[in-house]
Scaffold this motif. Sequence first.
Motif, short mmCIF file in Angstrom:
data_model
loop_
_atom_site.label_atom_id
_atom_site.label_comp_id
_atom_site.label_asym_id
_atom_site.label_seq_id
_atom_site.Cartn_x
_atom_site.Cartn_y
_atom_site.Cartn_z
N ARG A 213 0.83 -1.20 0.00
CA ARG A 213 0.00 0.00 0.00
C ARG A 213 0.87 1.25 0.00
NH1 ARG A 213 -1.75 4.02 2.78
NH2 ARG A 213 -0.24 3.56 4.43
N LEU A 215 3.78 1.59 -1.18
CA LEU A 215 4.49 1.75 -2.44
C LEU A 215 3.54 1.85 -3.62
CD1 LEU A 215 7.47 -0.74 -1.90
CD2 LEU A 215 7.49 1.76 -1.77
N THR A 216 2.26 2.10 -3.36
CA THR A 216 1.30 2.38 -4.42
C THR A 216 1.15 3.88 -4.54
OG1 THR A 216 0.11 0.31 -4.06
CG2 THR A 216 -1.09 2.07 -5.17
N VAL A 217 1.48 4.39 -5.75
CA VAL A 217 1.47 5.83 -5.96
C VAL A 217 0.13 6.26 -6.54
CG1 VAL A 217 2.62 7.70 -7.17
CG2 VAL A 217 3.95 5.75 -6.33
N ILE B 34 9.41 7.79 -5.44
CA ILE B 34 9.25 6.33 -5.47
C ILE B 34 8.93 5.88 -6.89
CG2 ILE B 34 7.72 4.45 -4.74
CD1 ILE B 34 7.53 5.83 -2.03
N LYS B 41 5.26 -0.27 -6.52
CA LYS B 41 4.69 -1.58 -6.85
C LYS B 41 3.39 -1.44 -7.64
CE LYS B 41 6.64 -4.31 -3.10
NZ LYS B 41 7.53 -5.07 -3.97
N ALA B 42 2.76 -0.30 -7.56
CA ALA B 42 1.49 -0.11 -8.28
C ALA B 42 1.28 1.37 -8.46
CB ALA B 42 0.33 -0.72 -7.50
N ILE B 43 0.48 1.73 -9.47
CA ILE B 43 0.13 3.12 -9.70
C ILE B 43 -1.37 3.19 -9.96
CG2 ILE B 43 0.69 2.93 -12.17
CD1 ILE B 43 1.53 5.91 -12.03
N ARG B 44 -2.01 4.17 -9.35
CA ARG B 44 -3.45 4.34 -9.54
C ARG B 44 -3.70 5.01 -10.88
NH1 ARG B 44 -2.50 6.07 -4.24
NH2 ARG B 44 -3.26 4.60 -2.68
#
Lengths: 217, 72
Positions: A213, A215-217, B34, B41-44
């Motif tokens: 979470r 590391l989710t941008v 980051i 690890k993920a992008i919205r």
Amino acid sequence: MDGWNRLSVTLLQVYLVIGAVGGAGGLLLYALLSPPSLPLSGGQGAEVAVAVDVGSPIAQPPLALEVDGSEDPGRSILRAELRRGKEGTLRVRTTSWGLYLLSKVDWLLGIPSGVWIFWSLYSFLRAVLEGTPFDAANSRRLRVVGLLLIGIPLVQQVAETSLAWTMLGPVSTDGLSYERGLVNLPYEGLFTGLVFLAFASIFRYGARLEEERSLTV
Amino acid sequence: MPIDVKLDLMLVKRRMSLTELSTRVGITLANLSILKTNKAKAIRFSTLEAICRELDCQPGDLLEYRADESDS
């Protein structure tokens, strides 16, 4: 939820300062200075032999004790009277450092591990209050607490049983029953430790989710 | 990581700093760092949309797939 967490942290702080630091120190001194104690249970009167290094036995109620003279100067014969179903404690002094240290294993392991467990729980609740409950450190704290709750009682039981079998021996067992040292598995500690290990797994998974979470941008 | 983020190249092309982009899209500088350093690890989708809007580019200009050496 924050109110309960703060109350828990406050109570643990009070316990750590008064109980773990002051009380543990006093208990440790008392334990180190007191003679080793051996739990006994079982039935009618039984004669028991006491090892060469053991002398000056002191019985605590409901155990009654008589010492008979013996032709063999290396052995003392005790006659212990204990009603069926009752449990008593026999305290003896010993000149053997090995036996003495073996008798103190429960205190030497129990008090530091108890302090460590309370400190771990305190740090765990502090992390929850700071909004970071799911991290690797908290998972590790729960795992350590679980392993201590499982391992320490087992070691203590092994030491206690070894001490009893070393220091006492039956002279005559015809028609009488006598148990030297109790072999009781610490079920409560084992179960509680397993619960903590389960929670440690849950928090480890939560830490992984939290890392993803963050590391989710 | 097989997905390569070419945010730094786009910032150079548009002559914009990371700090300015952070202010325009409303994402913290730490999070953009980051993303820029390929640690995300993920992008919205909302984040991708905001960056593409401010940099006037397509998602493909920002993201590139590179097969791992073990896959080739």
